[in-house]
Write an enzyme that holds these catalytic residues in place. Structure first.
Site, PDB file in Angstrom:
ATOM      1  N   GLU A 176      89.176  27.680  69.874  1.00 60.68           N
ATOM      2  CA  GLU A 176      89.294  26.334  70.678  1.00 60.68           C
ATOM      3  C   GLU A 176      87.729  26.018  70.736  1.00 60.68           C
ATOM      4  OE1 GLU A 176      91.784  26.237  73.999  1.00 60.68           O
ATOM      5  OE2 GLU A 176      90.398  24.464  74.860  1.00 60.68           O
ATOM      6  N   LYS A 219      95.733  28.727  82.211  1.00 59.83           N
ATOM      7  CA  LYS A 219      95.656  28.783  80.531  1.00 59.83           C
ATOM      8  C   LYS A 219      93.841  28.653  80.444  1.00 59.83           C
ATOM      9  CE  LYS A 219      95.080  26.738  76.560  1.00 59.83           C
ATOM     10  NZ  LYS A 219      93.912  26.380  75.975  1.00 59.83           N
ATOM     11  N   ASP A 266      94.851  44.355  73.629  1.00 60.01           N
ATOM     12  CA  ASP A 266      96.085  43.630  73.529  1.00 60.01           C
ATOM     13  C   ASP A 266      96.138  42.554  74.417  1.00 60.01           C
ATOM     14  OD1 ASP A 266      98.681  43.068  73.655  1.00 60.01           O
ATOM     15  OD2 ASP A 266      99.200  45.242  73.475  1.00 60.01           O
ATOM     16  N   HIS A 269      84.834  17.879  75.665  1.00 63.00           N
ATOM     17  CA  HIS A 269      85.936  18.434  74.814  1.00 63.00           C
ATOM     18  C   HIS A 269      85.666  17.854  73.290  1.00 63.00           C
ATOM     19  CE1 HIS A 269      89.480  21.077  74.780  1.00 63.00           C
ATOM     20  NE2 HIS A 269      89.902  20.277  73.716  1.00 63.00           N
TER      21      HIS A 269
HETATM   22  C1  MEV Z   1      91.945  23.500  77.666  1.00 65.83           C
HETATM   23  O1  MEV Z   1      92.113  24.431  76.621  1.00 65.83           O
HETATM   24  C2  MEV Z   1      92.071  24.006  79.235  1.00 65.83           C
HETATM   25  C3  MEV Z   1      91.736  23.310  80.306  1.00 65.83           C
HETATM   26  O2  MEV Z   1      93.016  22.235  80.255  1.00 65.83           O
HETATM   27  C4  MEV Z   1      92.149  24.282  81.663  1.00 65.83           C
HETATM   28  C5  MEV Z   1      92.198  23.202  82.795  1.00 65.83           C
HETATM   29  O3  MEV Z   1      92.930  22.323  82.896  1.00 65.83           O
HETATM   30  O4  MEV Z   1      91.839  23.769  83.992  1.00 65.83           O
HETATM   31  C6  MEV Z   1      90.969  22.368  80.321  1.00 65.83           C
END
Ligand code: MEV
Length: 444
Positions: free
Chosen positions: A85, A280, A296, A393
């Protein structure tokens, strides 16, 4: 198309590739070329990768990057990350730099216990089973000695075994629930070997236990396996600074930033839809280091998400507060990691990553990984509550879009400069590259 084949694993590598490419690809030569393109030139190294799994036909690359400037308990680290990513390593580096000037990360390993269970069925007197367990327990430990001897010499081993009655959930269901200290090893093989030995001894000794009826002697082992739920293999990572020191040229005061940041964390604490994405973001950092250090990541993911649900509702792993003018952001997270065994001594890049981290113990690695997760979460929340996530991003994603348009190095240079002051989107990049190509054709 639906094609089956028997004896595939017995074919040679080139036979496997031949079958696969001829069966599934109209241009089998091109497919073969792509697969071969990722083979290592060094035959020995390729063979090492071939032998990690069955039916290897190629290698699957992920970028291996580093995020420098992580101040953890007073010591600076450069953290290796394997991830696809685009924005993750940049975000980690930004967060590291932000906290470098504000005291860095503080971490502490809270516990290191791992769990394994023998699941079995028994239909008889619960009291007699308990009596049998009390009698057989020393034998369980004794019979496991050949497996535990080395680990014990180093200070680890089996720390407890209990009999657990689970008949309220399933009729006749019981467990031997064991706890382990596996030191610098993740310990999966050690734990599973101990458990399989417990199961054998337990079943065998039941045959000779005179208090059991003939029917009661018939203990059925269902399975013996470690648990990836490790709520007592826990590490804490934290950052804190005076609220006014949070000010960082984002056109927002420290007070305002802290308030918005804490609101964002509070939302993830109460709202599962947000909590999953919030966590995430934490796992972006965690998985990247876990992968780079040969651990792992599936085990880590499963254990972490179960932990995030421990109160009965999926919730944020991280928390934030302001108290007496001090902003604190922290996380406690279960991480069963190893720095010996498994891939750690085999994969050349994993070995390099561990060297880069100065050959950490498992406890040290737990702290580094937790920091990578907290840093990632901080960076994401900082963007989300100030500029929005897309600005950074899409800037990082620009190179991927340019590659999709097969931009030349010169085009990349020109367009990277252009998009420093323009909003990146797939269309905007497409238009800009078209314009550039029309202009340069005109100049020819
Ligand atoms: C993207 O990989 C992760 C985010 O969505 C985490 C978040 O929203 O806190 C930017």
């Amino acid at each position: 198309m639906s094609v089956s084949i028997s004896g595939f694993s017995k074919l040679s590598k080139s036979e496997k590739m031949d079958w696969l490419t001829k069966t599934y690809f109209s241009n089998s030569k091109k497919a073969l070329r792509v697969l071969r393109q990722y083979w290592n030139q060094d035959d020995k190294l390729q063979q090492l990768h071939d032998e990690f799994i069955e039916n290897t036909i190629s290698n699957f690359y992920l970028p291996f990057g580093v995020a420098p400037n992580f101040l953890i308990n007073g010591k600076i680290h450069t953290i290796p990350m394997a991830i696809e990513e685009s924005s993750v390593v940049a975000a980690a580096s930004n967060a590291a730099k932000f906290w470098l000037k504000r005291g860095g990360f503080k971490t502490q390993v809270l516990s290191t216990t791992k769990i394994g269970q023998v699941h079995f069925m028994y239909h008889g007197s619960r009291k007699t089973l308990q009596k049998f367990f009390d009698v057989v327990k020393p034998q369980l430990l004794q019979d496991a000695k050949p497996i535990t001897k080395n680990m014990e010499q180093r200070g680890g081993g089996i720390t407890s075994i209990e009999l657990r009655d689970k008949t309220a959930d399933i009729a006749g269901y019981y467990q031997l629930h064991a706890a382990f200290e596996t030191l610098d090893a993740m310990g999966a093989n050690f734990i599973n070997s101990c458990l399989e030995q417990f199961a054998k001894t337990f079943q065998k000794e039941a045959q000779h236990f005179s208090d059991f009826s003939e029917a009661e002697k018939n203990i059925q082992i269902v399975m013996s396996i470690l648990s990836n739920y490790v709520p007592d293999c826990l590490v804490r990572a934290e950052v804190s600074c005076k609220v006014e020191d949070l000010n960082d040229n984002k056109n927002i005061s420290g007070e305002e930033f802290a308030a918005k940041f804490i609101q964002a964390v509070n939302i993830a604490e109460v709202e599962p839809y947000r909590a999953v994405t919030h966590n995430k973001g934490i796992m972006n950092g965690i998985d990247a280091v876990v992968l780079a250090t040969g651990n792992d990541f599936r085990a880590i993911e499963a254990g972490v998400h179960a932990f995030a649900s421990k109160e009965g509702r999926y919730s944020s792993l991280s928390h934030a507060k302001v108290e007496d003018g001090v902003f604190t952001f922290w996380m406690e997270i279960p991480l069963a990691l190893g720095t010996v065994g498994g891939l750690t001594g085999l994969h050349p890049l994993v070995k390099l990553a561990l060297k880069l981290l100065q050959q950490p113990t498992a406890k040290e690695l737990m702290q580094i990984v937790a920091v990578a997760g907290l840093a990632q979460n901080f960076a994401a929340l900082r963007s989300l509550t100030t500029t929005g996530i897309q600005e950074g991003h899409m800037k990082m994603h620009l190179m991927n879009i340019l590659n999709q348009f097969e931009a030349t190095n010169e085009e990349k240079q020109l367009l990277t400069a252009h998009f420093k002051t323009h909003t990146v989107s797939h269309n905007a990049v497409g238009d800009a590259i078209k314009k550039l190509r029309v202009m340069s054709n005109g100049n020819d």
